[in-house]
Design an enzyme around this catalytic site. Sequence first.
Site, short mmCIF file in Angstrom:
data_model
loop_
_atom_site.label_atom_id
_atom_site.label_comp_id
_atom_site.label_asym_id
_atom_site.label_seq_id
_atom_site.Cartn_x
_atom_site.Cartn_y
_atom_site.Cartn_z
N SER A 130 0.80 -1.22 0.00
CA SER A 130 0.00 0.00 0.00
C SER A 130 0.83 1.28 0.00
O SER A 130 1.63 1.51 0.92
CB SER A 130 -0.91 -0.01 1.24
OG SER A 130 -1.46 1.26 1.48
N GLY A 131 0.63 2.11 -1.01
CA GLY A 131 1.30 3.40 -1.03
C GLY A 131 0.90 4.28 0.14
O GLY A 131 1.72 5.00 0.70
N PHE A 132 -0.38 4.22 0.52
CA PHE A 132 -0.86 4.98 1.67
C PHE A 132 -0.16 4.54 2.95
O PHE A 132 0.33 5.37 3.73
CB PHE A 132 -2.37 4.81 1.80
CG PHE A 132 -2.97 5.45 3.01
CD1 PHE A 132 -3.28 6.80 3.03
CD2 PHE A 132 -3.23 4.70 4.15
CE1 PHE A 132 -3.83 7.40 4.16
CE2 PHE A 132 -3.78 5.28 5.28
CZ PHE A 132 -4.09 6.63 5.29
N HIS A 143 -13.39 2.93 -7.28
CA HIS A 143 -13.22 3.46 -5.92
C HIS A 143 -14.32 4.48 -5.62
O HIS A 143 -14.83 5.15 -6.52
CB HIS A 143 -11.85 4.13 -5.81
CG HIS A 143 -11.30 4.18 -4.43
ND1 HIS A 143 -11.84 3.50 -3.37
CD2 HIS A 143 -10.23 4.85 -3.92
CE1 HIS A 143 -11.13 3.73 -2.28
NE2 HIS A 143 -10.15 4.55 -2.59
N ASP A 172 0.70 -1.30 -5.30
CA ASP A 172 -0.04 -0.05 -5.45
C ASP A 172 0.88 0.97 -6.11
O ASP A 172 1.72 1.58 -5.46
CB ASP A 172 -0.49 0.42 -4.06
CG ASP A 172 -1.21 1.76 -4.08
OD1 ASP A 172 -1.53 2.25 -5.19
OD2 ASP A 172 -1.46 2.31 -2.99
N ASP A 201 0.28 10.61 1.73
CA ASP A 201 0.25 9.82 0.50
C ASP A 201 -0.02 10.78 -0.64
O ASP A 201 -1.14 10.89 -1.14
CB ASP A 201 -0.85 8.75 0.61
CG ASP A 201 -0.97 7.89 -0.63
OD1 ASP A 201 0.02 7.80 -1.38
OD2 ASP A 201 -2.05 7.33 -0.85
#
Length: 291
Positions: free
Chosen positions: A44-46, A188, A83, A56
């Site tokens: 996950s980039g977040f 999303h 991601d 992020d």
Amino acid sequence: MTNQLAATFRNLLQNRNYITGVGARDALEAKMIQRAGFDFVWSSGFCISASYGLPDASILSMKTFVEEALAIKEAINIPIIYDGDTGYGNAINVIYLTKILDEAGIAALCLEDKRFPKDTSLLAGGRQELLDAKEFAGKIRAAKDAQKSKDFTVIARTEALIAGMGQQEALDRAMLYTEAGADCIFIHSKSKTPDEIIQFVNAWTSPVPLVLVPTSYPDLTEDKIEELGKVKVIIYANQVLRAAIKASQEVLSEIKRSKGVKKIENTIATLDEVFDLQDIKSMKQNEKKYL
């Protein structure tokens, strides 16, 4: 070229009603996700950005995110979806990224159609400008052309609902991305109810499977998602990170308040549990064998 974990991921997509994975910021979390029985890890980039104490928002480099994903891969033997945010630039950057990931044995790459630099999707008042759909379709084509293994999966993520552009724009973009070669479509939403997601799923006529992340609409459970059909991938993107933050805050407050660790000792993981996740037993066996 053979990418075994990409093949595993493809097999899961083809033979299961749906598969589930969880977002990780590092190898330790990924190990726990695998042990909990999930099908894959979402690098996950977040979560990785948060682990650096940063937003992020396209601040960390491609190199940093890739290194974290490769560390995760070394720790587990289930597939990883990477991601890739906006791809760190244009289609040329995507080509480079895809080659690195596929050669390293990452199973899938997810790209989103926001403009660079991005803000995280669920941030109130964040930047949510989308890239021209045809330009983003070029990124998807570039990724598909750059992959060397036949099983590597490219996921196209449209943020049209996040940006408030409506159902038709979301559907049009998603269809264009499938025409560009996307293997899955990630739709999303920041709505607190699943209504607009359900509307999109019901309107989706392509055989290309859908990916959902029920962060803002938790009432849409796996049983309900399965009833919808068409959705093959469910990602719990940031719950482990958020749980860790909450638990850490509570432990730190209690240590500060009670001026010691006696009250929290029975509420936290034992050192033996940490040693187990570190594979200490394997290390000691190798010491006996080789030292």
